[in-house]
Design a protein around this motif. Structure first.
Motif, PDB file in Angstrom:
ATOM      1  N   ILE A  94       0.845  -1.191   0.000  1.00 11.33           N
ATOM      2  CA  ILE A  94       0.000   0.000   0.000  1.00 11.33           C
ATOM      3  C   ILE A  94       0.881   1.243   0.000  1.00 11.33           C
ATOM      4  O   ILE A  94       1.993   1.233   0.521  1.00 11.33           O
ATOM      5  CB  ILE A  94      -0.958   0.023   1.209  1.00 11.33           C
ATOM      6  CG1 ILE A  94      -0.184  -0.130   2.506  1.00 11.33           C
ATOM      7  CG2 ILE A  94      -2.003  -1.040   1.098  1.00 11.33           C
ATOM      8  CD1 ILE A  94      -1.032   0.046   3.740  1.00 11.33           C
ATOM      9  N   ALA A  95       0.370   2.294  -0.599  1.00  8.85           N
ATOM     10  CA  ALA A  95       1.058   3.589  -0.606  1.00  8.85           C
ATOM     11  C   ALA A  95       0.509   4.416   0.549  1.00  8.85           C
ATOM     12  O   ALA A  95      -0.703   4.606   0.668  1.00  8.85           O
ATOM     13  CB  ALA A  95       0.838   4.299  -1.928  1.00  8.85           C
ATOM     14  N   VAL A  96       1.409   4.899   1.388  1.00 10.42           N
ATOM     15  CA  VAL A  96       1.020   5.672   2.565  1.00 10.42           C
ATOM     16  C   VAL A  96       1.606   7.070   2.435  1.00 10.42           C
ATOM     17  O   VAL A  96       2.821   7.213   2.221  1.00 10.42           O
ATOM     18  CB  VAL A  96       1.534   4.994   3.855  1.00 10.42           C
ATOM     19  CG1 VAL A  96       1.265   5.844   5.068  1.00 10.42           C
ATOM     20  CG2 VAL A  96       0.912   3.626   4.014  1.00 10.42           C
ATOM     21  N   PRO A  97       0.789   8.109   2.569  1.00  4.37           N
ATOM     22  CA  PRO A  97       1.339   9.466   2.520  1.00  4.37           C
ATOM     23  C   PRO A  97       2.217   9.748   3.738  1.00  4.37           C
ATOM     24  O   PRO A  97       1.900   9.332   4.846  1.00  4.37           O
ATOM     25  CB  PRO A  97       0.102  10.366   2.504  1.00  4.37           C
ATOM     26  CG  PRO A  97      -1.032   9.516   2.892  1.00  4.37           C
ATOM     27  CD  PRO A  97      -0.652   8.089   2.705  1.00  4.37           C
ATOM     28  N   ALA A 133       2.096  -4.898   4.062  1.00  2.00           N
ATOM     29  CA  ALA A 133       1.289  -5.253   5.226  1.00  2.00           C
ATOM     30  C   ALA A 133       0.942  -6.733   5.159  1.00  2.00           C
ATOM     31  O   ALA A 133       0.630  -7.272   4.096  1.00  2.00           O
ATOM     32  CB  ALA A 133       0.021  -4.416   5.280  1.00  2.00           C
ATOM     33  N   LEU A 134       0.989  -7.376   6.313  1.00  2.00           N
ATOM     34  CA  LEU A 134       0.764  -8.820   6.397  1.00  2.00           C
ATOM     35  C   LEU A 134      -0.721  -9.176   6.396  1.00  2.00           C
ATOM     36  O   LEU A 134      -1.118 -10.183   5.823  1.00  2.00           O
ATOM     37  CB  LEU A 134       1.432  -9.346   7.673  1.00  2.00           C
ATOM     38  CG  LEU A 134       1.571 -10.836   7.840  1.00  2.00           C
ATOM     39  CD1 LEU A 134       2.445 -11.421   6.743  1.00  2.00           C
ATOM     40  CD2 LEU A 134       2.187 -11.134   9.203  1.00  2.00           C
ATOM     41  N   THR A 135      -1.547  -8.348   7.030  1.00  2.00           N
ATOM     42  CA  THR A 135      -2.978  -8.633   7.144  1.00  2.00           C
ATOM     43  C   THR A 135      -3.791  -7.410   6.756  1.00  2.00           C
ATOM     44  O   THR A 135      -3.253  -6.314   6.595  1.00  2.00           O
ATOM     45  CB  THR A 135      -3.334  -9.021   8.597  1.00  2.00           C
ATOM     46  OG1 THR A 135      -3.055  -7.915   9.440  1.00  2.00           O
ATOM     47  CG2 THR A 135      -2.563 -10.242   9.061  1.00  2.00           C
ATOM     48  N   GLU A 136      -5.099  -7.608   6.646  1.00  2.00           N
ATOM     49  CA  GLU A 136      -6.002  -6.485   6.342  1.00  2.00           C
ATOM     50  C   GLU A 136      -5.980  -5.457   7.463  1.00  2.00           C
ATOM     51  O   GLU A 136      -6.005  -4.259   7.225  1.00  2.00           O
ATOM     52  CB  GLU A 136      -7.433  -7.005   6.149  1.00  2.00           C
ATOM     53  CG  GLU A 136      -7.595  -7.933   4.986  1.00  2.00           C
ATOM     54  CD  GLU A 136      -8.262  -7.265   3.810  1.00  2.00           C
ATOM     55  OE1 GLU A 136      -8.770  -6.150   3.954  1.00  2.00           O
ATOM     56  OE2 GLU A 136      -8.267  -7.882   2.743  1.00  2.00           O
ATOM     57  N   GLU A 137      -5.944  -5.932   8.719  1.00  2.00           N
ATOM     58  CA  GLU A 137      -5.933  -5.019   9.863  1.00  2.00           C
ATOM     59  C   GLU A 137      -4.657  -4.181   9.875  1.00  2.00           C
ATOM     60  O   GLU A 137      -4.672  -3.010  10.235  1.00  2.00           O
ATOM     61  CB  GLU A 137      -6.058  -5.784  11.185  1.00  2.00           C
ATOM     62  CG  GLU A 137      -7.376  -6.503  11.381  1.00  2.00           C
ATOM     63  CD  GLU A 137      -7.428  -7.843  10.647  1.00  2.00           C
ATOM     64  OE1 GLU A 137      -6.372  -8.463  10.409  1.00  2.00           O
ATOM     65  OE2 GLU A 137      -8.539  -8.266  10.282  1.00  2.00           O
ATOM     66  N   ALA A 138      -3.535  -4.784   9.506  1.00  2.00           N
ATOM     67  CA  ALA A 138      -2.258  -4.064   9.497  1.00  2.00           C
ATOM     68  C   ALA A 138      -2.214  -3.019   8.395  1.00  2.00           C
ATOM     69  O   ALA A 138      -1.430  -2.075   8.470  1.00  2.00           O
ATOM     70  CB  ALA A 138      -1.098  -5.042   9.335  1.00  2.00           C
ATOM     71  N   SER A 139      -3.041  -3.163   7.374  1.00  2.00           N
ATOM     72  CA  SER A 139      -3.018  -2.214   6.257  1.00  2.00           C
ATOM     73  C   SER A 139      -4.023  -1.084   6.411  1.00  2.00           C
ATOM     74  O   SER A 139      -4.214  -0.314   5.479  1.00  2.00           O
ATOM     75  CB  SER A 139      -3.269  -2.958   4.940  1.00  2.00           C
ATOM     76  OG  SER A 139      -4.579  -3.494   4.933  1.00  2.00           O
ATOM     77  N   ALA A 140      -4.652  -0.959   7.562  1.00  2.00           N
ATOM     78  CA  ALA A 140      -5.635   0.104   7.780  1.00  2.00           C
ATOM     79  C   ALA A 140      -4.954   1.474   7.699  1.00  2.00           C
ATOM     80  O   ALA A 140      -3.999   1.747   8.414  1.00  2.00           O
ATOM     81  CB  ALA A 140      -6.311  -0.070   9.129  1.00  2.00           C
ATOM     82  N   MET A 141      -5.456   2.310   6.826  1.00  2.00           N
ATOM     83  CA  MET A 141      -4.858   3.625   6.628  1.00  2.00           C
ATOM     84  C   MET A 141      -4.999   4.518   7.862  1.00  2.00           C
ATOM     85  O   MET A 141      -4.193   5.414   8.075  1.00  2.00           O
ATOM     86  CB  MET A 141      -5.490   4.311   5.412  1.00  2.00           C
ATOM     87  CG  MET A 141      -5.088   3.692   4.096  1.00  2.00           C
ATOM     88  SD  MET A 141      -3.301   3.661   3.824  1.00  2.00           S
ATOM     89  CE  MET A 141      -3.051   5.321   3.295  1.00  2.00           C
ATOM     90  N   SER A 142      -6.004   4.270   8.678  1.00  2.00           N
ATOM     91  CA  SER A 142      -6.200   5.111   9.859  1.00  2.00           C
ATOM     92  C   SER A 142      -5.031   4.973  10.833  1.00  2.00           C
ATOM     93  O   SER A 142      -4.618   5.953  11.457  1.00  2.00           O
ATOM     94  CB  SER A 142      -7.514   4.757  10.553  1.00  2.00           C
ATOM     95  OG  SER A 142      -7.499   3.402  10.969  1.00  2.00           O
TER      96      SER A 142
END
Length: 157
Positions: A94-97, A133-142
């Motif tokens: 994922i791209a994170v600002p 990110a390993l999981t969906e929870e780890a990739s949360a942008m918040s």
């Protein structure tokens, strides 16, 4: 001069924390070793913003406490994934600002992401990081937005 004082205080505090000796002769040796280190750093022209980041606010200590809590929560979440029978992995990039304004802020933010279990900073570009990110929870942008906001707060403006 402020950087030299800041470095000498940090060096002596580290020496005292690691040695734990409070006898006068040993304290004198600690002061002398810190003075020698400061002299060598001065001669090598290492007393700059990168080596002695006194421009960072004292809220850095509060950030370290918050980051420790986040690392613990992520470690528990990753442990659950590893111990699960079906191992629910959802790996993604994922791209994170990166809202930080200084190189030091970018380094702190990228390293904080990598320190958190389940995420790794793969690539950095000006203003944006590529994160695995390993999981969906780890990739949360918040979560990344909160971490980025906290890192931006400790920078000098």
């Amino acid at each position: 001069m402020a950087k030299a004082i800041g470095l000498s205080v940090a060096l002596f505090a580290l020496w005292l924390a690691l040695s734990g000796f409070f006898k006068p002769f040993l304290l004198l040796l600690g002061v002398l070793s810190c003075a020698l280190t400061l002299y060598l750093a001065f001669r090598m022209k290492l007393l700059d913003d990168e080596a002695v980041p006194i421009q960072l606010r004292l809220t850095l200590l509060l950030y370290w406490g918050w980051l420790g809590g986040e690392i613990f929560k992520s470690a528990v979440a990753v442990s659950k994934v590893i111990l699960a029978r079906d191992m629910p992995l959802h790996q993604q990039l994922i791209a994170v600002p990166a809202p930080q304004k200084t190189d030091m802020g970018h380094v702190i933010f990228a390293n904080s992401i990598t320190l958190t279990p389940g995420t790794v900073t793969v690539e950095t570009r000006p203003g944006i990081f590529l994160i695995h990110a390993l999981t969906e929870e780890a990739s949360a942008m918040s979560g990344f937005a909160e971490m980025g906001r906290r890192v931006a707060e400790i920078e000098t403006r």
